[in-house]
Design a protein around this motif. Structure first.
Motif, mmCIF file in Angstrom:
data_model
loop_
_atom_site.group_PDB
_atom_site.id
_atom_site.type_symbol
_atom_site.label_atom_id
_atom_site.label_comp_id
_atom_site.label_asym_id
_atom_site.label_seq_id
_atom_site.Cartn_x
_atom_site.Cartn_y
_atom_site.Cartn_z
ATOM 1 N N ARG A 173 -0.158 -2.489 -13.898
ATOM 2 C CA ARG A 173 0.945 -3.278 -14.432
ATOM 3 C C ARG A 173 1.346 -2.823 -15.817
ATOM 4 O O ARG A 173 0.594 -2.165 -16.517
ATOM 5 N N LYS A 174 2.555 -3.206 -16.236
ATOM 6 C CA LYS A 174 3.004 -2.879 -17.602
ATOM 7 C C LYS A 174 2.215 -3.688 -18.621
ATOM 8 O O LYS A 174 1.795 -3.178 -19.641
ATOM 9 N N GLU A 175 2.027 -4.957 -18.333
ATOM 10 C CA GLU A 175 1.466 -5.882 -19.322
ATOM 11 C C GLU A 175 -0.011 -6.182 -19.093
ATOM 12 O O GLU A 175 -0.596 -7.001 -19.786
ATOM 13 N N ALA A 176 -0.631 -5.537 -18.102
ATOM 14 C CA ALA A 176 -2.063 -5.740 -17.836
ATOM 15 C C ALA A 176 -2.616 -4.422 -17.308
ATOM 16 O O ALA A 176 -1.870 -3.611 -16.756
ATOM 17 N N PRO A 177 -3.906 -4.185 -17.488
ATOM 18 C CA PRO A 177 -4.462 -2.884 -17.106
ATOM 19 C C PRO A 177 -4.474 -2.618 -15.605
ATOM 20 O O PRO A 177 -4.526 -1.464 -15.192
ATOM 21 N N ALA A 178 -4.459 -3.642 -14.802
ATOM 22 C CA ALA A 178 -4.465 -3.436 -13.342
ATOM 23 C C ALA A 178 -3.843 -4.667 -12.707
ATOM 24 O O ALA A 178 -3.769 -5.729 -13.323
ATOM 25 N N SER A 179 -3.396 -4.521 -11.479
ATOM 26 C CA SER A 179 -2.904 -5.695 -10.767
ATOM 27 C C SER A 179 -4.103 -6.457 -10.205
ATOM 28 O O SER A 179 -5.212 -5.918 -10.092
ATOM 29 N N TYR A 180 -3.848 -7.677 -9.808
ATOM 30 C CA TYR A 180 -4.891 -8.466 -9.133
ATOM 31 C C TYR A 180 -5.459 -7.691 -7.946
ATOM 32 O O TYR A 180 -6.676 -7.617 -7.758
ATOM 33 N N HIS A 181 -4.562 -7.098 -7.130
ATOM 34 C CA HIS A 181 -5.019 -6.419 -5.914
ATOM 35 C C HIS A 181 -6.030 -5.315 -6.239
ATOM 36 O O HIS A 181 -7.091 -5.221 -5.607
ATOM 37 N N LEU A 182 -5.716 -4.487 -7.205
ATOM 38 C CA LEU A 182 -6.603 -3.358 -7.508
ATOM 39 C C LEU A 182 -7.902 -3.851 -8.150
ATOM 40 O O LEU A 182 -9.002 -3.458 -7.745
ATOM 41 N N ALA A 183 -7.781 -4.740 -9.144
ATOM 42 C CA ALA A 183 -8.977 -5.198 -9.864
ATOM 43 C C ALA A 183 -9.922 -5.947 -8.918
ATOM 44 O O ALA A 183 -11.136 -5.684 -8.898
ATOM 45 N N ALA A 184 -9.391 -6.854 -8.127
ATOM 46 C CA ALA A 184 -10.263 -7.653 -7.250
ATOM 47 C C ALA A 184 -10.956 -6.771 -6.211
ATOM 48 O O ALA A 184 -12.135 -6.971 -5.902
ATOM 49 N N THR A 185 -10.223 -5.786 -5.682
ATOM 50 C CA THR A 185 -10.819 -4.895 -4.683
ATOM 51 C C THR A 185 -11.954 -4.083 -5.290
ATOM 52 O O THR A 185 -13.049 -3.967 -4.712
ATOM 53 N N LEU A 186 -11.710 -3.521 -6.474
ATOM 54 C CA LEU A 186 -12.747 -2.721 -7.132
ATOM 55 C C LEU A 186 -13.941 -3.591 -7.514
ATOM 56 O O LEU A 186 -15.103 -3.194 -7.362
ATOM 57 N N ASP A 187 -13.663 -4.785 -7.993
ATOM 58 C CA ASP A 187 -14.744 -5.661 -8.456
ATOM 59 C C ASP A 187 -15.608 -6.158 -7.301
ATOM 60 O O ASP A 187 -16.830 -6.229 -7.423
ATOM 61 N N ASP A 188 -14.967 -6.522 -6.189
ATOM 62 C CA ASP A 188 -15.769 -6.981 -5.053
ATOM 63 C C ASP A 188 -16.724 -5.875 -4.611
ATOM 64 O O ASP A 188 -17.888 -6.135 -4.284
ATOM 65 N N ALA A 189 -16.248 -4.638 -4.633
ATOM 66 C CA ALA A 189 -17.124 -3.517 -4.262
ATOM 67 C C ALA A 189 -18.213 -3.320 -5.319
ATOM 68 O O ALA A 189 -19.396 -3.154 -4.990
#
Ligand code: GLU
Length: 282
Positions: A173-189
């Motif tokens: 995202r422009k205003e955040a380092p990652a979107s919810y989709h990317l961050a949540a997927t990486l974090d769950d893993a």
């Protein structure tokens, strides 16, 4: 294998009864099967996230009698991992920069997706300055790369992944380092979550998460999308519509463990019931 579940609140506002229900479900699913229950604080949206709310979340969960295993994962500690995944997807030729504002997307959109007006692909294939841009996933290219995918929700069974419902989603995202989709997927893993527990309002998002797992070579968990606490009009509980926050209840001296037991037993306050959570009106 005993499951590893998680509760992943965003400290954008005080937790309310709907969050308490989600936390109880995730906690109890793990404990009933001898598994682990993890906590993650999703605090990367600098425009909405409030640092003062994370200690409140911890206090709320403790008050409810819910214990999580290990230290909480804090998304703002993980920005390097999100950036690295973004670079990998760029190197695969699957991300492109886009400067379109939300208003421009709404004006140009012809269809609706699960998150509202569907991005019509305005910047795809164009020579766009990457400085300060958001990065979108080339959905067609991504699906072509991995082929058909399936995933499974333990309540409703096997699903064919339909990430194209979302069009070319923003991943960086422009205003955040990652979107919810990317961050949540990486974090769950990264947390080793094997049973992703969350509300039915995020069911469709799982199509995108499954695609990201396949693209990034991440393991596939099972999902459990639970019903939501809804108001008489069928809309999911929200603090802005006046339901008291958990912090309000805690500070008023209410018994948090008894509240958690009420939620477990399906004893909800008057007018509140379990449902799918109908779409918000405009
Ligand atoms: N952080 C999201 C929320 O508070 C939940 C994300 C998830 O469970 O995947 O609604």
């Amino acid at each position: 294998m005993p499951p590893i579940t998680r509760f992943a609140p965003s400290p954008n506002g005080p937790l309310h009864l709907g969050h308490a229900y989600a936390a109880v479900v995730a906690h109890d699913l793990a404990r009933a099967r001898g598994g682990q229950f993890l906590l993650r604080i999703e605090d990367i949206d600098a425009t909405r996230s409030r640092a003062d709310l994370t200690p409140e979340i911890i206090a709320d969960l403790t008050w409810l009698g819910l214990e999580w295993d290990g230290p909480a994962m804090i998304q703002s500690d993980r920005l390097a991992d999100y950036a690295a995944a973004g670079e990998r997807l760029k190197a695969m030729g699957l991300l492109y920069p886009c400067h379109c504002t939300r208003a421009e997307v709404i004006a140009a959109s012809r269809d609706n997706g699960p998150d509202g007006p569907l991005y019509p692909g305005t910047c795809r294939g164009r020579d766009v300055d990457p400085a300060g841009a958001a990065w979108r996933l080339d959905m067609t290219g991504a699906r072509d790369m991995v082929g058909p995918l399936e995933w499974s929700d333990e309540r409703v069974g096997p699903q064919c992944a339909r990430p194209h419902l979302f069009g070319d989603v923003v991943l960086l995202r422009k205003e955040a380092p990652a979107s919810y989709h990317l961050a949540a997927t990486l974090d769950d893993a990264a947390q080793g979550v094997t049973l992703v527990t969350r509300g039915r309002d995020l069911f469709a998002a799982t199509h995108v998460h499954r695609l990201l797992q396949a693209l990034l070579g991440l393991p596939m968990p099972t999902w459990h999308h639970h019903d939501l606490l809804v108001e008489p009009d069928g809309r999911k509980l929200a603090k802005r519509r006046g339901s008291p926050s958990l912090a309000d209840r805690r500070c008023a001296g209410e018994d948090g463990r008894a509240l958690a037991d009420d939620l477990r037993a399906g004893r909800f306050p008057a007018g509140i019931s379990l449902g799918a959570g109908v779409e918000e009106g405009p």
